[in-house]
Design a protein around this motif. Sequence first.
Motif, PDB file in Angstrom:
ATOM      1  N   MET B   1       0.842  -1.190   0.000  1.00 26.77           N
ATOM      2  CA  MET B   1       0.000   0.000   0.000  1.00 26.77           C
ATOM      3  C   MET B   1       0.883   1.248   0.000  1.00 26.77           C
ATOM      4  SD  MET B   1      -3.170   0.854   2.570  1.00 26.77           S
ATOM      5  CE  MET B   1      -2.287   1.741   3.830  1.00 26.77           C
ATOM      6  N   ALA B   2       0.470   2.195  -0.811  1.00 24.38           N
ATOM      7  CA  ALA B   2       1.282   3.410  -0.913  1.00 24.38           C
ATOM      8  C   ALA B   2       1.265   4.183   0.397  1.00 24.38           C
ATOM      9  CB  ALA B   2       0.747   4.292  -2.039  1.00 24.38           C
ATOM     10  N   LYS B   3       2.425   4.692   0.755  1.00 27.11           N
ATOM     11  CA  LYS B   3       2.519   5.507   1.967  1.00 27.11           C
ATOM     12  C   LYS B   3       2.023   6.926   1.669  1.00 27.11           C
ATOM     13  CE  LYS B   3       4.752   2.447   4.535  1.00 27.11           C
ATOM     14  NZ  LYS B   3       4.156   1.861   5.761  1.00 27.11           N
ATOM     15  N   THR B   4       1.387   7.506   2.677  1.00 25.44           N
ATOM     16  CA  THR B   4       0.905   8.880   2.541  1.00 25.44           C
ATOM     17  C   THR B   4       1.395   9.693   3.735  1.00 25.44           C
ATOM     18  OG1 THR B   4      -1.106   8.451   3.788  1.00 25.44           O
ATOM     19  CG2 THR B   4      -1.202   8.061   1.409  1.00 25.44           C
ATOM     20  N   TYR B   5       1.167  11.007   3.652  1.00 22.52           N
ATOM     21  CA  TYR B   5       1.497  11.841   4.815  1.00 22.52           C
ATOM     22  C   TYR B   5       0.645  11.419   6.011  1.00 22.52           C
ATOM     23  CZ  TYR B   5       3.509  14.829   1.179  1.00 22.52           C
ATOM     24  OH  TYR B   5       4.222  15.312   0.120  1.00 22.52           O
ATOM     25  N   GLN B   6      -0.589  11.035   5.719  1.00 25.00           N
ATOM     26  CA  GLN B   6      -1.488  10.625   6.791  1.00 25.00           C
ATOM     27  C   GLN B   6      -0.971   9.340   7.466  1.00 25.00           C
ATOM     28  OE1 GLN B   6      -5.479   9.723   5.479  1.00 25.00           O
ATOM     29  NE2 GLN B   6      -6.339  10.064   7.519  1.00 25.00           N
ATOM     30  N   SER B   7      -0.526   8.382   6.651  1.00 26.42           N
ATOM     31  CA  SER B   7      -0.021   7.148   7.257  1.00 26.42           C
ATOM     32  C   SER B   7       1.256   7.419   8.047  1.00 26.42           C
ATOM     33  CB  SER B   7       0.227   6.086   6.189  1.00 26.42           C
ATOM     34  OG  SER B   7       1.279   6.470   5.330  1.00 26.42           O
ATOM     35  N   LEU B   8       1.999   8.446   7.649  1.00 26.99           N
ATOM     36  CA  LEU B   8       3.202   8.820   8.408  1.00 26.99           C
ATOM     37  C   LEU B   8       2.811   9.283   9.815  1.00 26.99           C
ATOM     38  CD1 LEU B   8       6.182  10.814   6.978  1.00 26.99           C
ATOM     39  CD2 LEU B   8       5.400  11.260   9.282  1.00 26.99           C
ATOM     40  N   VAL B   9       1.772  10.103   9.884  1.00 28.03           N
ATOM     41  CA  VAL B   9       1.302  10.566  11.199  1.00 28.03           C
ATOM     42  C   VAL B   9       0.805   9.380  12.022  1.00 28.03           C
ATOM     43  CG1 VAL B   9      -0.467  11.957  12.341  1.00 28.03           C
ATOM     44  CG2 VAL B   9       0.787  12.897  10.386  1.00 28.03           C
ATOM     45  N   THR B  10       0.104   8.450  11.351  1.00 27.20           N
ATOM     46  CA  THR B  10      -0.397   7.269  12.064  1.00 27.20           C
ATOM     47  C   THR B  10       0.757   6.442  12.633  1.00 27.20           C
ATOM     48  OG1 THR B  10      -2.284   7.207  10.576  1.00 27.20           O
ATOM     49  CG2 THR B  10      -1.825   5.201  11.829  1.00 27.20           C
ATOM     50  N   GLU B  11       1.820   6.258  11.832  1.00 28.07           N
ATOM     51  CA  GLU B  11       2.955   5.458  12.309  1.00 28.07           C
ATOM     52  C   GLU B  11       3.703   6.170  13.434  1.00 28.07           C
ATOM     53  OE1 GLU B  11       5.418   3.689   9.257  1.00 28.07           O
ATOM     54  OE2 GLU B  11       3.686   3.520   7.933  1.00 28.07           O
ATOM     55  N   ALA B  12       3.734   7.503  13.351  1.00 27.76           N
ATOM     56  CA  ALA B  12       4.354   8.255  14.441  1.00 27.76           C
ATOM     57  C   ALA B  12       3.549   8.056  15.733  1.00 27.76           C
ATOM     58  CB  ALA B  12       4.434   9.729  14.075  1.00 27.76           C
ATOM     59  N   ARG B  13       2.228   8.022  15.608  1.00 26.75           N
ATOM     60  CA  ARG B  13       1.385   7.790  16.793  1.00 26.75           C
ATOM     61  C   ARG B  13       1.675   6.430  17.418  1.00 26.75           C
ATOM     62  NH1 ARG B  13      -2.618  11.343  17.722  1.00 26.75           N
ATOM     63  NH2 ARG B  13      -3.468  12.554  15.987  1.00 26.75           N
ATOM     64  N   GLU B  14       1.923   5.423  16.564  1.00 22.12           N
ATOM     65  CA  GLU B  14       2.227   4.090  17.103  1.00 22.12           C
ATOM     66  C   GLU B  14       3.481   4.144  17.970  1.00 22.12           C
ATOM     67  OE1 GLU B  14       2.507   1.692  13.643  1.00 22.12           O
ATOM     68  OE2 GLU B  14       0.341   1.730  13.254  1.00 22.12           O
ATOM     69  N   MET B  15       4.510   4.869  17.497  1.00 21.44           N
ATOM     70  CA  MET B  15       5.733   4.971  18.294  1.00 21.44           C
ATOM     71  C   MET B  15       5.525   5.814  19.542  1.00 21.44           C
ATOM     72  SD  MET B  15       8.784   5.276  15.502  1.00 21.44           S
ATOM     73  CE  MET B  15      10.053   5.225  16.766  1.00 21.44           C
ATOM     74  N   LEU B  16       4.562   6.726  19.473  1.00 22.34           N
ATOM     75  CA  LEU B  16       4.263   7.578  20.633  1.00 22.34           C
ATOM     76  C   LEU B  16       3.265   6.916  21.576  1.00 22.34           C
ATOM     77  CD1 LEU B  16       3.898  10.941  18.691  1.00 22.34           C
ATOM     78  CD2 LEU B  16       5.603  10.494  20.457  1.00 22.34           C
ATOM     79  N   GLN B  17       2.858   5.704  21.241  1.00 22.40           N
ATOM     80  CA  GLN B  17       1.826   4.970  22.010  1.00 22.40           C
ATOM     81  C   GLN B  17       0.573   5.836  22.152  1.00 22.40           C
ATOM     82  OE1 GLN B  17       3.271   2.724  25.433  1.00 22.40           O
ATOM     83  NE2 GLN B  17       5.362   3.208  24.813  1.00 22.40           N
ATOM     84  N   ASP B  18       0.144   6.371  21.027  1.00 23.27           N
ATOM     85  CA  ASP B  18      -1.001   7.261  20.996  1.00 23.27           C
ATOM     86  C   ASP B  18      -1.973   6.784  19.914  1.00 23.27           C
ATOM     87  OD1 ASP B  18      -2.648   9.456  21.490  1.00 23.27           O
ATOM     88  OD2 ASP B  18      -1.542  10.740  20.086  1.00 23.27           O
ATOM     89  N   SER B  19      -2.235   5.470  19.890  1.00 25.31           N
ATOM     90  CA  SER B  19      -3.039   4.906  18.805  1.00 25.31           C
ATOM     91  C   SER B  19      -4.527   4.903  19.087  1.00 25.31           C
ATOM     92  CB  SER B  19      -2.585   3.469  18.508  1.00 25.31           C
ATOM     93  OG  SER B  19      -1.228   3.458  18.157  1.00 25.31           O
TER      94      SER B  19
END
Lengths: 227, 126
Positions: B1-19
């Motif tokens: 699946m193509a990465k987007t700016y939105q998915s970047l924010v989502t992945e950052a949330r995973e590392m921030l434990q903010d899912s």
Amino acid sequence: MATEYTYDLNTILRDTIPQLPGVVRAVAERELRQTIREFFERTYAWRTVIEGVDAPAGDTPRLLSDANDGDTNSDVIGILRIVYNGVVLSPLPFKVNRVETGDLPTNFYMTSNPDEFKLHPQLQNASTGLMDIHVALTPKDSLDLTTFPRQIGTKFYDAIIEGFLARMYMHPNKPYSQPALGSQMRHNFRRRMGYYMSQAKAGYNDAASWGYPRGWSPRRPGMRNGA
Amino acid sequence: MAKTYQSLVTEAREMLQDSDSTVPRYSDDFLLNILNRGLNDLSKLRPELTYTAFDANSLEVPEVIITGPPAADEVEWTDTWPWEKWFYNRMVEYVVAVAEMTDDEYTVDGRAAILLQMFRNNSIGI
């Protein structure tokens, strides 16, 4: 024009990107196009003959643009020889002072651009399809160009690769920056360009690119009795 | 699946434990502001990135926005990530690092500095 645009940009990129860790592909493509353009611009190695070209009447420059250089992917970068109705025209370094008019031009000279010339004497009447023009070409500077003449793959491949890698290695502050190696490759690239330039001058068939003088002036192809 | 700016924010949330989207600790706007600043930092380190990525070959970095339609100097966050994937990873590191810097209560000591260092080193080195 018998040029076959069958050589894919990606073929060279596949062979070189492993040596360029962290490169941005769009930048690599751009540098590769520039390398190919530089190679042909400096060597005149891509030559062809445009046949049956029209000539305008009067003091009018003849421009070999997209519409009439026979190829939309290339630009004419040098006019090497003009044959007018079977007679080779001698090149002049500048415009003759006197104005002459006739239907049998004997000379041509360049105007401000490498793809633009005028005839001397200037034609009284426009002619159709009487000129054969030997030209040097380079690929057009275009972001969309992804295929190139096949001689890049059959003959000039190593030169293009070295020229391309040299440009990339010279980039400042990149993961793939290697200025010393880039400098060496640039040196190799320039040597290879000189080699291919001499081959192109000899017509790629070992023909002598010079002739013994006859009379009081150097012999040029198509001249009679040295005149 | 193509990465987007939105998915970047989502992945950052995973590392921030903010899912948990029902009670997010960081708003989308907050993380997107960090992302936009990060894109500017990235374009300073690797100025060739913007060479053909956007319309008219502009060397300007566009602003990522959530709701369109975007103006000439903007892109939507649902747009595809325009560069190689390794730059995507760098931006995830950047967003996480800067988010951590603003959050003294939950931050792990030193993590923000390490991530910012990784962002810089990995952007210009192997």
